[in-house]
Design a protein around this motif. Sequence first.
Motif, PDB file in Angstrom:
ATOM      1  N   PRO B  86       0.805  -1.230   0.000  1.00  0.00           N
ATOM      2  CA  PRO B  86       0.000   0.000   0.000  1.00  0.00           C
ATOM      3  C   PRO B  86       0.843   1.288   0.000  1.00  0.00           C
ATOM      4  N   VAL B  87       1.998   1.269   0.645  1.00  0.00           N
ATOM      5  CA  VAL B  87       2.826   2.488   0.627  1.00  0.00           C
ATOM      6  C   VAL B  87       3.406   2.698  -0.774  1.00  0.00           C
ATOM      7  N   GLN B  88       3.819   1.620  -1.413  1.00  0.00           N
ATOM      8  CA  GLN B  88       4.325   1.739  -2.798  1.00  0.00           C
ATOM      9  C   GLN B  88       3.212   2.251  -3.721  1.00  0.00           C
ATOM     10  N   ALA B  89       2.033   1.668  -3.554  1.00  0.00           N
ATOM     11  CA  ALA B  89       0.906   2.073  -4.408  1.00  0.00           C
ATOM     12  C   ALA B  89       0.597   3.547  -4.201  1.00  0.00           C
ATOM     13  N   ALA B  90       0.671   4.011  -2.952  1.00  0.00           N
ATOM     14  CA  ALA B  90       0.366   5.411  -2.668  1.00  0.00           C
ATOM     15  C   ALA B  90       1.411   6.334  -3.286  1.00  0.00           C
ATOM     16  N   PHE B  91       2.676   5.932  -3.289  1.00  0.00           N
ATOM     17  CA  PHE B  91       3.716   6.750  -3.930  1.00  0.00           C
ATOM     18  C   PHE B  91       3.413   6.893  -5.428  1.00  0.00           C
ATOM     19  N   ARG B  92       2.953   5.812  -6.042  1.00  0.00           N
ATOM     20  CA  ARG B  92       2.635   5.876  -7.476  1.00  0.00           C
ATOM     21  C   ARG B  92       1.413   6.769  -7.686  1.00  0.00           C
ATOM     22  N   PRO B 104      13.187   3.996  -2.667  1.00  0.00           N
ATOM     23  CA  PRO B 104      13.220   2.805  -1.804  1.00  0.00           C
ATOM     24  C   PRO B 104      13.446   3.168  -0.336  1.00  0.00           C
ATOM     25  N   GLY B 105      14.346   4.109  -0.093  1.00  0.00           N
ATOM     26  CA  GLY B 105      14.617   4.533   1.288  1.00  0.00           C
ATOM     27  C   GLY B 105      13.423   5.250   1.887  1.00  0.00           C
ATOM     28  N   MET B 106      12.775   6.082   1.083  1.00  0.00           N
ATOM     29  CA  MET B 106      11.593   6.809   1.566  1.00  0.00           C
ATOM     30  C   MET B 106      10.506   5.811   1.952  1.00  0.00           C
ATOM     31  N   ILE B 107      10.300   4.814   1.107  1.00  0.00           N
ATOM     32  CA  ILE B 107       9.214   3.860   1.354  1.00  0.00           C
ATOM     33  C   ILE B 107       9.518   2.995   2.580  1.00  0.00           C
ATOM     34  N   MET B 108      10.760   2.545   2.702  1.00  0.00           N
ATOM     35  CA  MET B 108      11.099   1.729   3.881  1.00  0.00           C
ATOM     36  C   MET B 108      10.956   2.561   5.163  1.00  0.00           C
ATOM     37  N   THR B 109      11.300   3.845   5.059  1.00  0.00           N
ATOM     38  CA  THR B 109      11.166   4.742   6.206  1.00  0.00           C
ATOM     39  C   THR B 109       9.698   4.933   6.557  1.00  0.00           C
ATOM     40  N   ALA B 110       8.877   5.121   5.521  1.00  0.00           N
ATOM     41  CA  ALA B 110       7.445   5.330   5.739  1.00  0.00           C
ATOM     42  C   ALA B 110       6.804   4.081   6.344  1.00  0.00           C
ATOM     43  N   VAL B 111       7.193   2.907   5.855  1.00  0.00           N
ATOM     44  CA  VAL B 111       6.610   1.671   6.385  1.00  0.00           C
ATOM     45  C   VAL B 111       6.940   1.542   7.874  1.00  0.00           C
ATOM     46  N   ALA B 112       8.188   1.863   8.232  1.00  0.00           N
ATOM     47  CA  ALA B 112       8.576   1.785   9.657  1.00  0.00           C
ATOM     48  C   ALA B 112       7.772   2.788  10.478  1.00  0.00           C
ATOM     49  N   LEU B 113       7.604   3.978   9.959  1.00  0.00           N
ATOM     50  CA  LEU B 113       6.830   4.995  10.680  1.00  0.00           C
ATOM     51  C   LEU B 113       5.403   4.505  10.919  1.00  0.00           C
ATOM     52  N   LEU B 114       4.775   3.984   9.863  1.00  0.00           N
ATOM     53  CA  LEU B 114       3.357   3.610   9.979  1.00  0.00           C
ATOM     54  C   LEU B 114       3.164   2.385  10.864  1.00  0.00           C
ATOM     55  N   GLN B 115       4.222   1.558  10.972  1.00  0.00           N
ATOM     56  CA  GLN B 115       4.115   0.430  11.897  1.00  0.00           C
ATOM     57  C   GLN B 115       4.049   0.942  13.329  1.00  0.00           C
ATOM     58  N   GLU B 116       4.825   2.001  13.609  1.00  0.00           N
ATOM     59  CA  GLU B 116       4.834   2.507  14.975  1.00  0.00           C
ATOM     60  C   GLU B 116       3.702   3.511  15.232  1.00  0.00           C
ATOM     61  N   HIS B 117       3.433   4.344  14.238  1.00  0.00           N
ATOM     62  CA  HIS B 117       2.385   5.369  14.374  1.00  0.00           C
ATOM     63  C   HIS B 117       1.418   5.255  13.211  1.00  0.00           C
ATOM     64  N   PRO B 118       0.367   4.455  13.345  1.00  0.00           N
ATOM     65  CA  PRO B 118      -0.550   4.257  12.213  1.00  0.00           C
ATOM     66  C   PRO B 118      -1.290   5.533  11.817  1.00  0.00           C
TER      67      PRO B 118
END
Lengths: 264, 160
Positions: B86-92, B104-118
């Motif tokens: 879903p984060v990749q899809a949203a970037f597109r 790739p770095g932005m998306i991995m960072t965003a995924v980590a953020l959303l895991q901790e702060h939905p």
Amino acid sequence: MYEFEYVRPQTVATAVEQGGAGQYLAGGMTLLPTLKLRLAQPGRLVDLNALPELQGIRVDGNVVRIGAMTRHADVARSAELRRAAPVLAELAGGIGDPHVRNRGTIGGSVANNDPAADYPAAVLGLGATVVTSAREIAGDDFFTGMFSTALAAGELIRRIDFPVPKRAAYAKFPNPASRYAMAGVLVAETAGGIRVAVTGAGPCVFRVPEFEAALTRRFAPEALDGLEIPSDGLNQDLHGSPEYRAALVTVMAQRAVAHAAARG
Amino acid sequence: MATVSLEVNGRAVTAEVDPRTLLVDLLRKQLRLTGTHVGCDTSQCGACVVHVDGRSVKSCTMLAVQAEGARVTTIEGLAPDGRLHPVQAAFRECHGLQCGYCTPGMIMTAVALLQEHPEPTEAQVREHLEGNICRCTGYQNIVRAILSAAQELRALPKAS
Ligand SMILES: Cc1cc2nc3c(=O)[nH]c(=O)nc-3n(C[C@H](O)[C@H](O)[C@H](O)COP(=O)(O)OP(=O)(O)OC[C@H]3O[C@@H](n4cnc5c(N)ncnc54)[C@H](O)[C@@H]3O)c2cc1C
Ligand code: FES
Ligand code: FES
């Protein structure tokens, strides 16, 4: 990087044994960039990452004990710390960026003593004790100059003991690119009196007795109105002049006092 | 040489490395997972962010040998069956990338953020991107993509 031998000891005793002829690797956030630039050539890296006894936060009555290998992110999100000494969580949460905080450790930061690092202000400002493999070193005696500390070669920081302050806060003006402190001031009311420690402004963290005296008379931001530290010897670089940093120190100190006073 | 065994995107991997090898070089050169990028090699830009045991780290600032026993997730691991995360899809969808180098770095960072702060605020998203540099987008659409992905993820049934 120059070649090195890599070891990952499983006990603190082995680490200290191996550390004599090598360099400790904690979060690697400072050391690995330094090695990439070939500014250092340790024959051996002693990785501290497999030593659980160096990790963790414990609140023991009036003392907060933080293991040397505790990451900035864990200090920042510790619910226990947010209750006992929120100033530490706040300070750690403002270091660098989330990825740096996920690796970087309190022990590495304090051992490195970067002139613009945040933790030295906490160690000095709260009057902490650095507990090493050999002894206990008072915060007042630990930082001896730019990038230098009282640690002997091979001496390992095990943990840092912070007396819980009555109230304290930290305010920093971060360099907009690196987030290191252009000036960071920790103000604390401790059992031993008011302490003010400044990082980022000079070659090494220092206390400001004039500010401490003024705040002892009255713990309010206005108590520092018109007071400024001399700019002689403060850092000069493309980000700011010594005079600018001297001015920042007063402003950051006042912000920290306001924040600490609001904490009651 | 040293031997390192770890899990990468759910797969057990054992490799022979010089102790000086960076984690990013193990991933890119030996494992051929070239989705992780090297932007600066000086710990500044975040193009190399991967997850190690669930935490975002700059893989240019960690030795491969330090990943012994660790669970590493790279951008390739987000879409194992070829369906975008879903984060990749949203970037597109939100045009959260231009040249794509930082992505790739932005998306991995965003995924980590959303895991901790939905449910992050816009300010929290911006603050969380402190260690990720984008030279193209001006960040606006990256932030929009992350906020939109957050909504999307909250709407998904919880994975057990
Ligand atoms: C992009 C970026 C931004 C940053 N921003 C900030 C910031 O805003 N504020 C800030 O304060 N810092 C900042 N830092 C530095 C960061 O906090 C580092 O984590 C810290 O300076 C070093 O800690 P480390 O655990 O990574 O140590 P390492 O890099 O592993 O080690 C640093 C030094 O300490 C020694 N050492 C490590 N642990 C011990 C120990 N237990 N006993 C004895 N010696 C030890 C090592 O041998 C080495 O000489 C930043 C770093 C980066 C890369
Ligand atoms: S390549 Fe790792 S931070 Fe830039
Ligand atoms: S899209 Fe080009 S660097 Fe971010």
